[in-house]
Design a protein around this motif. Structure first.
Motif, PDB file in Angstrom:
ATOM      1  N   LEU A 287     -31.951  35.124 -44.581  1.00 47.07           N
ATOM      2  CA  LEU A 287     -31.184  36.375 -44.705  1.00 47.07           C
ATOM      3  C   LEU A 287     -30.309  36.622 -43.482  1.00 47.07           C
ATOM      4  CD1 LEU A 287     -33.705  38.987 -46.197  1.00 47.07           C
ATOM      5  CD2 LEU A 287     -31.899  37.738 -47.332  1.00 47.07           C
ATOM      6  N   ARG A 288     -30.682  36.021 -42.371  1.00 48.04           N
ATOM      7  CA  ARG A 288     -29.933  36.270 -41.128  1.00 48.04           C
ATOM      8  C   ARG A 288     -28.722  35.359 -40.991  1.00 48.04           C
ATOM      9  NH1 ARG A 288     -33.689  34.413 -37.694  1.00 48.04           N
ATOM     10  NH2 ARG A 288     -35.685  34.975 -38.622  1.00 48.04           N
ATOM     11  N   ARG A 289     -28.532  34.461 -41.966  1.00 49.66           N
ATOM     12  CA  ARG A 289     -27.432  33.495 -41.863  1.00 49.66           C
ATOM     13  C   ARG A 289     -26.084  34.197 -41.774  1.00 49.66           C
ATOM     14  NH1 ARG A 289     -29.340  29.525 -46.047  1.00 49.66           N
ATOM     15  NH2 ARG A 289     -28.077  30.854 -47.383  1.00 49.66           N
ATOM     16  N   GLY A 290     -25.310  33.861 -40.779  1.00 53.06           N
ATOM     17  CA  GLY A 290     -23.946  34.410 -40.664  1.00 53.06           C
ATOM     18  C   GLY A 290     -23.871  35.686 -39.845  1.00 53.06           C
ATOM     19  N   LEU A 291     -25.011  36.225 -39.425  1.00 56.32           N
ATOM     20  CA  LEU A 291     -24.946  37.505 -38.693  1.00 56.32           C
ATOM     21  C   LEU A 291     -24.257  37.360 -37.333  1.00 56.32           C
ATOM     22  CD1 LEU A 291     -28.319  39.323 -39.505  1.00 56.32           C
ATOM     23  CD2 LEU A 291     -26.068  39.608 -40.554  1.00 56.32           C
ATOM     24  N   ASP A 292     -24.225  36.120 -36.811  1.00 56.68           N
ATOM     25  CA  ASP A 292     -23.525  35.906 -35.531  1.00 56.68           C
ATOM     26  C   ASP A 292     -22.014  36.060 -35.701  1.00 56.68           C
ATOM     27  OD1 ASP A 292     -23.769  33.689 -37.223  1.00 56.68           O
ATOM     28  OD2 ASP A 292     -23.235  32.294 -35.625  1.00 56.68           O
ATOM     29  N   ARG A 293     -21.551  36.173 -36.952  1.00 53.68           N
ATOM     30  CA  ARG A 293     -20.097  36.266 -37.179  1.00 53.68           C
ATOM     31  C   ARG A 293     -19.672  37.660 -37.634  1.00 53.68           C
ATOM     32  NH1 ARG A 293     -19.131  31.210 -41.007  1.00 53.68           N
ATOM     33  NH2 ARG A 293     -16.931  31.681 -40.667  1.00 53.68           N
ATOM     34  N   VAL A 294     -20.596  38.617 -37.652  1.00 53.93           N
ATOM     35  CA  VAL A 294     -20.207  39.948 -38.134  1.00 53.93           C
ATOM     36  C   VAL A 294     -19.893  40.872 -36.951  1.00 53.93           C
ATOM     37  CG1 VAL A 294     -21.727  39.608 -40.132  1.00 53.93           C
ATOM     38  CG2 VAL A 294     -22.449  41.134 -38.313  1.00 53.93           C
ATOM     39  N   ASP A 295     -19.040  41.854 -37.222  1.00 56.13           N
ATOM     40  CA  ASP A 295     -18.626  42.788 -36.163  1.00 56.13           C
ATOM     41  C   ASP A 295     -19.638  43.911 -35.969  1.00 56.13           C
ATOM     42  OD1 ASP A 295     -15.771  41.943 -35.419  1.00 56.13           O
ATOM     43  OD2 ASP A 295     -15.797  41.853 -37.602  1.00 56.13           O
ATOM     44  N   SER A 296     -20.280  44.307 -37.048  1.00 57.98           N
ATOM     45  CA  SER A 296     -21.243  45.414 -36.928  1.00 57.98           C
ATOM     46  C   SER A 296     -22.233  45.340 -38.085  1.00 57.98           C
ATOM     47  CB  SER A 296     -20.512  46.761 -36.946  1.00 57.98           C
ATOM     48  OG  SER A 296     -19.635  46.849 -38.047  1.00 57.98           O
ATOM     49  N   LEU A 297     -23.401  45.934 -37.882  1.00 59.37           N
ATOM     50  CA  LEU A 297     -24.356  46.000 -38.984  1.00 59.37           C
ATOM     51  C   LEU A 297     -25.262  47.214 -38.818  1.00 59.37           C
ATOM     52  CD1 LEU A 297     -27.460  43.756 -39.017  1.00 59.37           C
ATOM     53  CD2 LEU A 297     -25.956  43.580 -37.074  1.00 59.37           C
ATOM     54  N   ASN A 298     -25.828  47.637 -39.945  1.00 60.85           N
ATOM     55  CA  ASN A 298     -26.738  48.777 -39.891  1.00 60.85           C
ATOM     56  C   ASN A 298     -28.014  48.475 -40.669  1.00 60.85           C
ATOM     57  OD1 ASN A 298     -24.727  49.457 -42.334  1.00 60.85           O
ATOM     58  ND2 ASN A 298     -26.712  50.401 -42.782  1.00 60.85           N
ATOM     59  N   PHE A 299     -29.085  49.107 -40.222  1.00 62.79           N
ATOM     60  CA  PHE A 299     -30.397  48.912 -40.839  1.00 62.79           C
ATOM     61  C   PHE A 299     -31.183  50.215 -40.660  1.00 62.79           C
ATOM     62  CE2 PHE A 299     -34.730  47.884 -39.076  1.00 62.79           C
ATOM     63  CZ  PHE A 299     -35.372  47.974 -40.303  1.00 62.79           C
ATOM     64  N   ASN A 300     -31.745  50.709 -41.766  1.00 63.03           N
ATOM     65  CA  ASN A 300     -32.474  51.978 -41.702  1.00 63.03           C
ATOM     66  C   ASN A 300     -33.928  51.777 -41.299  1.00 63.03           C
ATOM     67  OD1 ASN A 300     -30.273  53.421 -42.494  1.00 63.03           O
ATOM     68  ND2 ASN A 300     -31.019  53.934 -44.534  1.00 63.03           N
ATOM     69  N   LEU A 301     -34.266  52.215 -40.109  1.00 61.65           N
ATOM     70  CA  LEU A 301     -35.701  52.182 -39.750  1.00 61.65           C
ATOM     71  C   LEU A 301     -36.481  53.116 -40.650  1.00 61.65           C
ATOM     72  CD1 LEU A 301     -34.292  52.000 -36.497  1.00 61.65           C
ATOM     73  CD2 LEU A 301     -36.654  51.300 -36.339  1.00 61.65           C
ATOM     74  N   HIS A 302     -35.793  54.121 -41.193  1.00 61.64           N
ATOM     75  CA  HIS A 302     -36.501  55.077 -42.048  1.00 61.64           C
ATOM     76  C   HIS A 302     -36.709  54.539 -43.465  1.00 61.64           C
ATOM     77  CE1 HIS A 302     -32.230  56.820 -42.625  1.00 61.64           C
ATOM     78  NE2 HIS A 302     -32.576  56.408 -43.820  1.00 61.64           N
ATOM     79  N   LYS A 303     -36.342  53.288 -43.725  1.00 54.09           N
ATOM     80  CA  LYS A 303     -36.650  52.762 -45.057  1.00 54.09           C
ATOM     81  C   LYS A 303     -38.037  52.107 -45.070  1.00 54.09           C
ATOM     82  CE  LYS A 303     -32.671  52.679 -48.008  1.00 54.09           C
ATOM     83  NZ  LYS A 303     -32.133  53.934 -47.524  1.00 54.09           N
ATOM     84  N   PHE A 304     -38.194  50.940 -44.411  1.00 50.60           N
ATOM     85  CA  PHE A 304     -39.589  50.533 -44.316  1.00 50.60           C
ATOM     86  C   PHE A 304     -39.983  49.925 -42.961  1.00 50.60           C
ATOM     87  CE2 PHE A 304     -37.849  46.855 -46.223  1.00 50.60           C
ATOM     88  CZ  PHE A 304     -38.754  45.889 -46.635  1.00 50.60           C
ATOM     89  N   MET A 305     -39.663  50.720 -41.942  1.00 51.81           N
ATOM     90  CA  MET A 305     -40.068  50.300 -40.598  1.00 51.81           C
ATOM     91  C   MET A 305     -40.957  51.379 -39.977  1.00 51.81           C
ATOM     92  SD  MET A 305     -38.865  47.452 -38.583  1.00 51.81           S
ATOM     93  CE  MET A 305     -40.035  46.898 -39.760  1.00 51.81           C
ATOM     94  N   LEU A 306     -41.569  52.176 -40.846  1.00 51.64           N
ATOM     95  CA  LEU A 306     -42.595  53.150 -40.434  1.00 51.64           C
ATOM     96  C   LEU A 306     -42.096  54.316 -39.574  1.00 51.64           C
ATOM     97  CD1 LEU A 306     -45.456  50.582 -39.899  1.00 51.64           C
ATOM     98  CD2 LEU A 306     -45.451  52.405 -41.579  1.00 51.64           C
ATOM     99  N   VAL A 307     -40.780  54.420 -39.424  1.00 44.76           N
ATOM    100  CA  VAL A 307     -40.204  55.543 -38.673  1.00 44.76           C
ATOM    101  C   VAL A 307     -39.648  56.530 -39.691  1.00 44.76           C
ATOM    102  CG1 VAL A 307     -38.486  56.233 -36.968  1.00 44.76           C
ATOM    103  CG2 VAL A 307     -39.606  54.002 -36.780  1.00 44.76           C
ATOM    104  N   ASN A 308     -39.861  57.819 -39.441  1.00 46.65           N
ATOM    105  CA  ASN A 308     -39.431  58.773 -40.471  1.00 46.65           C
ATOM    106  C   ASN A 308     -37.943  59.119 -40.373  1.00 46.65           C
ATOM    107  OD1 ASN A 308     -39.714  60.322 -38.212  1.00 46.65           O
ATOM    108  ND2 ASN A 308     -41.386  61.548 -38.984  1.00 46.65           N
ATOM    109  N   PHE A 309     -37.434  59.639 -41.488  1.00 45.00           N
ATOM    110  CA  PHE A 309     -36.041  60.031 -41.595  1.00 45.00           C
ATOM    111  C   PHE A 309     -35.745  61.091 -40.531  1.00 45.00           C
ATOM    112  CE2 PHE A 309     -32.454  62.279 -43.450  1.00 45.00           C
ATOM    113  CZ  PHE A 309     -31.684  61.225 -43.891  1.00 45.00           C
TER     114      PHE A 309
END
Ligand SMILES: Cc1ncc(COP(=O)(O)O)c(C=O)c1O
Length: 506
Positions: A287-309
């Motif tokens: 899933l991480r393939r190509g991420l070295d070529r992107v300008d920006s990315l986002n990921f919600n810790l409040h989805k399933f990283m145990l941190v609340n919204f």
């Protein structure tokens, strides 16, 4: 309220929350109230004189709780999860205790610096390319935004401003207005609604390109669209790809999209709001393939990283592009250390001026769970979804509409859309589990997402038994009607035969 009363109220509130979460299975996941229920129950004006916190807490139980949709229930399977955990809840409480507004370093050095630290911890945990780390020499780094929608909007606005500046230099004969009128952005027709909305807010059309049969957006589709637009005199600005689409958790092909973006100086943003958590797992490294070529990315810790919204991580390869685009200053915002250190003033990286101390709940959650605990949590969601997928596969009345991806299973009842629609309606009326529907190429399907604070295998069995028994209920009357019709037809046939025999006898 003084400190001693706060101690009492706070402790009672902690007990209230612990009781609620511990016994969450006792509640139907969907509330049984009608629109306007609370407005009817509450007075039209605030009380003139102070009321006791005990009265307030008892009203929370009496009138608020009945109107809660229980997102932390393991019987919640709609949308994507919105996580929480006890450490994260405590983190929120402590942040409220400090109540700082950390828009620049001087406004609360710990707020800014803890964010720098946890964003680098998180980037390493997710094995992101080092260009996104604050600690790496260079302009990259991460920030906590409120939501994926905000992160996408920041990327879209920054890309737009960078494009306007570049084109103004390349084409001095064009006015800024002319340039702005030619800007265009791209995403897939499977991307989240927040992407189209970012285009509306940025006054820049976003072309939603058709994803392939497998719901994946690839470079060829982008290439074709960009070439058409350039031919028509438009200026391509940004492509927003998705890793883990909302409908089916499909993964766009970042590498082929990156090649096209690089060739046309187009900003590439990746919305990994849900699936980003899986970057941490070795078994999901593709899933991480190509991420070295992107300008920006986002990921919600409040989805399933145990941190609340609310808590949405965003990384930028070159934060200067955002800072330059959004830098609006006032004398009262300046401070002695501004621009002198590697430590950013995050106000330039976001839309609002003020910012919450979100890093505190992240830090507390990461420390008390450890990387091991976080990975185990993501794997648990995947395992539970596999359990559900096996149940779907074992029942010939159902079919999968897309491969299971992480904690999401997309399935439907075989046959007309009407059966799946009826099934969902029945499930919603019974309120025992909550799912939402989606559609692809005129096929209605149901999304079963693993959600809740602590889902268990028994909860998946419970959901499956509810789903399959309700399908039986729906289809049984149809079976009986069909059988009754068969019997009528047979008896008519027999009486016809009898007539013929009689005729023959005569
Ligand atoms: C892929 C994707 N992107 C963006 C969003 C929007 O997230 P937020 O509510 O944090 O803006 C969602 C919401 O589920 C999503 O699934």
């Amino acid at each position: 309220m003084d400190a001693s009363e706060f101690r009492e109220f706070g402790k009672a509130a902690v007990d209230f929350v612990a009781d609620y979460l511990e016994n969450i299975r006792d509640h139907e996941v969907l509330p049984s109230v009608e629109p306007g229920y609370l407005v009817e129950l509450l007075p039209k004006q605030m009380p003139e004189t102070p009321q006791s916190w005990r009265e307030v807490l008892s009203d929370i139980d009496r009138v608020i709780k009945p109107g809660i949709t229980h997102w932390q229930s393991p019987h919640m399977h709609a949308y994507y999860p919105t996580s929480t955990s006890y450490p994260s809840i405590v983190g929120e409480m402590l942040a409220s205790g400090f109540s700082v507004v950390g828009f620049s370093w001087i406004c609360s050095p710990a707020c800014t610096e803890l964010e720098v630290v946890v964003m680098d911890w998180l980037a390493k945990f997710l094995k992101l390319p080092t260009q996104f780390l604050h600690e790496t020499e260079g302009p990259g780094g991460g920030i906590i935004q409120g939501s994926a929608s905000e992160a996408v909007l920041v990327a879209v606005l920054a890309a737009r401003e960078q494009a306007v500046r570049r084109e103004s230099q390349l084409h001095p004969e064009l006015s800024e207005g002319d340039i702005r009128g030619k800007l265009v952005a791209y995403s897939s027709d499977q991307s989240n609604s927040c992407i189209e909305k970012a285009g509306v807010l940025a006054a820049m059309p976003i072309r939603l390109l058709p994803a392939g049969e497998d719901l994946v957006l690839r470079g060829e589709a982008l290439k074709e669209a960009i070439e058409q637009d350039v031919e028509a005199g438009l200026i391509p600005v940004i492509c927003i790809a998705t890793l883990g689409t909302t409908g089916t958790c499909a993964y766009d092909d970042i590498e082929s999209l990156a090649s096209i973006c690089e060739a046309h100086h187009v900003w590439l943003h990746v919305d990994a709001a849900y699936a980003g958590a899986a970057f941490a797992l070795e078994e999901c490294s593709q899933l991480r393939r190509g991420l070295d070529r992107v300008d920006s990315l986002n990921f919600n810790l409040h989805k399933f990283m145990l941190v609340n919204f609310d808590c949405s991580a965003m990384w930028l390869r070159d934060s200067n592009k955002v800072v330059d685009s959004f830098n609006v200053d006032r004398i009262y915002l300046k401070h002695k250390y501004e621009g002198q250190t590697q430590i950013p003033d995050f106000r330039h990286w976001q839309i609002p001026l003020g910012r919450r101390f979100r890093a505190l709940k992240v830090w507390i959650t990461f420390r008390t769970m450890g990387a091991e605990g976080l990975r185990a949590h993501v794997r648990k969601h995947i395992d539970l979804a596999k359990q559900f997928e096996d149940m779907v596969k074992s029942d010939t009345r159902f079919e999968l509409v897309a491969p299971r991806a992480l904690g999401l299973v997309c399935f439907r009842a075989k046959g007309d859309n009407e059966i799946t629609a009826q099934l969902l309606q029945r499930l919603m009326e019974r309120k025992k589990i909550y799912m939402v529907k989606a559609e692809h190429r005129n096929r209605l399907f149901l999304r079963f997402a693993i959600c809740g604070m602590d889902p268990k295998p028994a909860d998946i069995k419970y959901a499956w038994s509810e789903i399959e028994s309700q399908l039986t209920e729906i289809t049984t009357p149809q079976l009986i009607t069909r059988k009754a019709a068969d019997v009528t037809e047979l008896s008519q046939h027999l009486s016809g035969l009898q007539l013929t025999n009689e005729t023959l006898e005569r």
